[in-house]
Design a protein around this motif. Sequence first.
Motif, PDB file in Angstrom:
ATOM      1  N   VAL A 140       2.315   1.680  -3.619  1.00 34.04           N
ATOM      2  CA  VAL A 140       1.384   2.133  -4.667  1.00 34.04           C
ATOM      3  C   VAL A 140       0.933   3.563  -4.430  1.00 34.04           C
ATOM      4  O   VAL A 140       0.728   4.327  -5.391  1.00 34.04           O
ATOM      5  CB  VAL A 140       0.163   1.181  -4.780  1.00 34.04           C
ATOM      6  N   THR A 151       0.824  -1.207   0.000  1.00 36.49           N
ATOM      7  CA  THR A 151       0.000   0.000   0.000  1.00 36.49           C
ATOM      8  C   THR A 151       0.858   1.257   0.000  1.00 36.49           C
ATOM      9  O   THR A 151       0.582   2.223  -0.722  1.00 36.49           O
ATOM     10  CB  THR A 151      -0.930   0.013   1.234  1.00 36.49           C
ATOM     11  N   ARG A 174      -3.243  -0.773  -7.168  1.00 38.70           N
ATOM     12  CA  ARG A 174      -2.740  -2.066  -6.695  1.00 38.70           C
ATOM     13  C   ARG A 174      -2.691  -3.082  -7.837  1.00 38.70           C
ATOM     14  O   ARG A 174      -1.800  -3.940  -7.889  1.00 38.70           O
ATOM     15  CB  ARG A 174      -3.610  -2.599  -5.553  1.00 38.70           C
TER      16      ARG A 174
END
Length: 206
Positions: free
Chosen positions: A50, A47, A57
């Motif tokens: 990205v 996370t 994702r």
Amino acid sequence: YLTNVFIFYKLTSMIKAEYKNAIQTKMKISSTYLALSIEKKGKFSVTDVVERAKINRGTFYLHFKNLKEVEKYIDDELATRFHPMEIDFRQTDLSKTPEIILNKLNEILSQDLEYFRLVINASENSNLMDRIKASILQSISNNFQIIKYVSNYEKFKIVVQFIVGGVLDAYIDWFKGNINCSLDEMSSFLSILIKNGVRGYITRAY
């Protein structure tokens, strides 16, 4: 026939474009991974990657299964860049060997200085330095112009490994901003040190 040629050309162009985009995306993810490694001391997630890279994702998982695969990609990419460093010594003046090797190293590093700066700063024991060291040592071993004039090969290898370790420490300091000169200036000075260090083990004027 012309229609088939046109279709083949279009397909080839599309494949090349997709491949280029894939490489660019992988490098973007890799650079983000390295930057987060420095900032968060290795404690971050997909996370985080990205969000920092500004991708979704799905894009990440299209290229990598997890962060371990990103790490492996970085290592493999370094291996491709640095091993082997293709240098033709056949027409080389023996005395210019260190300069030629370091110039080749600079040429590779200069292709993406910021990326290599991230790699070096992301880990004190970066695989980058191991790759470069192995590549330089292999380049020297492949240089029969030097090897055939070595008086004591075992001692010569020890001296070369010692010198190469010092050279790479200088490069690390340069990337960390601790040496205030250009890459070319530093490599020129290091070339002189290398020649002085190995001179006693070469049976011909060096």
